[in-house]
Design an enzyme around this catalytic site. Structure first.
Site, mmCIF file in Angstrom:
data_model
loop_
_atom_site.group_PDB
_atom_site.id
_atom_site.type_symbol
_atom_site.label_atom_id
_atom_site.label_comp_id
_atom_site.label_asym_id
_atom_site.label_seq_id
_atom_site.Cartn_x
_atom_site.Cartn_y
_atom_site.Cartn_z
ATOM 1 C CE1 TYR A 148 35.940 39.557 67.984
ATOM 2 C CE2 TYR A 148 34.754 40.941 66.517
ATOM 3 C CZ TYR A 148 35.004 40.432 67.671
ATOM 4 O OH TYR A 148 34.352 41.006 68.924
ATOM 5 C CG ASP A 243 44.371 40.253 66.688
ATOM 6 O OD1 ASP A 243 43.102 40.459 66.579
ATOM 7 O OD2 ASP A 243 44.671 40.023 67.940
ATOM 8 C CE LYS A 271 40.328 35.150 72.103
ATOM 9 N NZ LYS A 271 38.917 35.048 72.352
HETATM 10 P P1 KE4 Z 1 38.420 40.580 73.554
HETATM 11 O O1 KE4 Z 1 37.792 42.125 73.251
HETATM 12 O O2 KE4 Z 1 36.913 39.593 73.046
HETATM 13 O O3 KE4 Z 1 38.941 40.079 74.568
HETATM 14 O O4 KE4 Z 1 39.003 40.064 72.108
HETATM 15 C C1 KE4 Z 1 38.739 40.533 70.956
HETATM 16 C C2 KE4 Z 1 39.460 39.576 69.716
HETATM 17 C C3 KE4 Z 1 40.567 40.237 69.212
HETATM 18 N N1 KE4 Z 1 41.622 39.543 68.325
HETATM 19 C C4 KE4 Z 1 41.105 38.305 68.320
HETATM 20 C C5 KE4 Z 1 41.980 37.421 67.137
HETATM 21 C C6 KE4 Z 1 39.997 37.612 68.684
HETATM 22 O O5 KE4 Z 1 39.725 36.115 68.583
HETATM 23 C C7 KE4 Z 1 39.195 38.241 69.896
HETATM 24 C C8 KE4 Z 1 38.068 37.671 70.436
HETATM 25 N N2 KE4 Z 1 37.586 36.232 70.067
HETATM 26 C C9 KE4 Z 1 36.312 36.178 70.278
HETATM 27 C C10 KE4 Z 1 35.994 34.505 69.685
HETATM 28 N N3 KE4 Z 1 36.317 34.282 68.431
HETATM 29 C C11 KE4 Z 1 35.914 36.131 71.689
HETATM 30 C C12 KE4 Z 1 34.577 35.600 72.094
HETATM 31 C C13 KE4 Z 1 33.661 36.786 72.208
HETATM 32 O O6 KE4 Z 1 33.510 37.579 71.749
HETATM 33 O O7 KE4 Z 1 32.926 36.609 73.351
#
Ligand code: KE4
Length: 431
Positions: A148, A243, A271
């Site tokens: 993801y 990523d 994060k």
């Molecule tokens: P954000 O747009 O949520 O800051 O990041 C997206 C993203 C991009 N790449 C990786 C590997 C990620 O894990 C994420 C976001 N992770 C999720 C949890 N699996 C965030 C939780 C959520 O969407 O509320």
């Protein structure tokens, strides 16, 4: 034996939230969709703990989905944010703090020679993909099932009918036109990757992956897969994007790329890099990054990018991780949790496997090995839900999906780990 927790206030507030916001949340991941029931509504985080609005305390293994590697209310981050707020919250103009954070990132992450700060991991991956396409003049992007990268239209796609066929949308609102240039392959499938580069030679702009995956649960790349990723992209002139939004600064200060000794062309971050405030970043080879507007022609912008409060938090976080690395303690305490979970599951006769890299891990309700989406998706998610709710009742807050990684923080103690294992044993005993 734990007393049943009352979550009446959470129930009331969440019912109110569902009238105000779609599904009652501002991010789907926290809606408990995979485990059923109402999410817990929290009021405070402190160290390794969260307190909900009914006053119940939980040992927290989500840590805001990764950022809280040094625990909630980490004092240097708090102090930096308070100090920054005294000088104003946003200028929309260059600040010294952006230079300081950029230098910290460049010094920490092997692939990053130049960086652009943004406001989320999604913005980072969206911008990196646009940059790779602009830099190469090519259209196709390869991603992997179970990975993801945020809610980027071109990556909200499902595998096409057969291997190495272009993807189809997997969300309403994503057009066929957007998804047609995305190719979905299987994680750790070297042959599939090499076949794709044969079939689409000279047409692939980028390959993007989680170099330590957290979004199908924790899954690690094989050495052969990493070697092939670097070789195929290098030979074909495609951009390799790691990523590291989740594993960056988590599995090592230099991220997965420093752990595995494989240097991508671009890296996306989020994060931890923002210390828990809205901040992401993408960076990499200067020759590529200098194509980003206004140095180059690939458009990218953001009102709050490099925001003074978020950069203050990021600077405090990365400075602490650099000067007082927590990784030895994180390895020790995470290993204790891994061994305890495995022993509890084995003793209870629960089919399981565990993947762990440093302080991110997943207990799969599957005999394993879990190496790609095909094996991850075969997990017993019903059992996971029972495990999740059994632990909630005992004051342990695990990620609310089998397909997520749990995170241990530097604030977790051996006592917290032992309390967690004792609760897991109680849950399994009632299986
Ligand atoms: P954000 O747009 O949520 O800051 O990041 C997206 C993203 C991009 N790449 C990786 C590997 C990620 O894990 C994420 C976001 N992770 C999720 C949890 N699996 C965030 C939780 C959520 O969407 O509320």
């Amino acid at each position: 034996m734990s007393k049943a927790l009352s979550r009446e206030q959470s129930r009331i507030e969440f019912a109110r939230a569902k009238e105000l916001m779609p599904g009652g949340v501002n991010s789907a991941a926290r809606a408990f969709g995979a485990v059923g029931g109402d999410p817990v509504v929290f009021q405070e985080g402190d160290g390794a703990y969260l307190t909900d609005i009914d006053g119940n305390r939980y040992i927290d293994y989500i840590g805001s989905w990764g950022p809280m590697i040094l625990g909630h209310q980490f004092a240097p981050v708090k102090d930096a944010v308070h100090a920054a707020v005294e000088r104003g919250t946003s200028f929309g103009a260059p600040t010294v703090a952006e230079n300081v954070l950029a230098e910290l990132i460049i010094d920490a992450v092997p692939s990053v020679e130049m960086v652009r700060l943004v406001n989320s991991g999604t913005e980072a991956t969206m911008s990196a993909i646009r940059l790779a396409r602009g830099y190469t003049g090519r259209d196709i992007v390869i991603k992997f099932s179970g990975n993801y990268h945020g809610h980027v239209d071109s990556l909200l796609v499902a595998a096409g009918s057969a291997a190495a066929t272009l993807a189809v949308p997997n969300s309403p609102g994503v057009t066929v036109g957007t998804s047609k240039d995305t190719l979905i392959l299987q994680y750790n499938d070297v042959q599939g990757l090499e076949q794709a580069f044969e079939k689409y030679a000279g047409k692939i702009a980028a390959v993007i992956l989680e170099p330590v995956c957290g979004n199908m649960g924790c899954v690690t790349p094989t050495a052969d897969f990493l070697k092939s990723l670097r070789a195929t992209t290098q030979d074909d002139g495609a951009v390799l994007i790691f990523d590291e939004v989740m594993c960056g600064f988590r599995v090592a200060f230099g991220g997965a790329q420093s752990l595995f000794g494989v240097t991508p062309d671009l890296t996306t971050m989020g994060k931890i890099v923002g210390g828990g405030l809205p901040l992401g970043a993408f960076g990499g080879k200067r020759a590529i990054m200098e194509n980003v507007l206004p140095a180059g022609k690939v458009f990218q912008a953001g009102t709050l990018s490099g925001n003074p409060i978020a950069t203050a938090a990021g600077i405090a976080m990365l400075t602490a991780l650099r000067d007082t690395p927590p990784y030895e303690h994180l390895e020790k305490i995470s290993r204790r949790l891994e061994v305890g979970l495995a022993e509890a599951a084995t003793a209870a006769g629960v089919e399981h496997s565990i993947n762990r890299v440093g302080s991110m891990m997943t207990l799969f309700f599957h005999p394993g090995p879990v190496t790609a989406w095909e094996s991850a998706s075969a997990c017993d998610t019903q059992r996971f839900s029972k495990y999740f709710w059994g632990l909630i009742e005992r004051g342990i807050y695990m990620p609310c999906s089998q397909f997520e990684a749990l995170f241990v923080s530097n604030s977790h103690t051996e006592q917290d780990i032992d309390e967690t294992i004792a609760a897991v044993k109680e849950v399994f005993a009632k299986w």
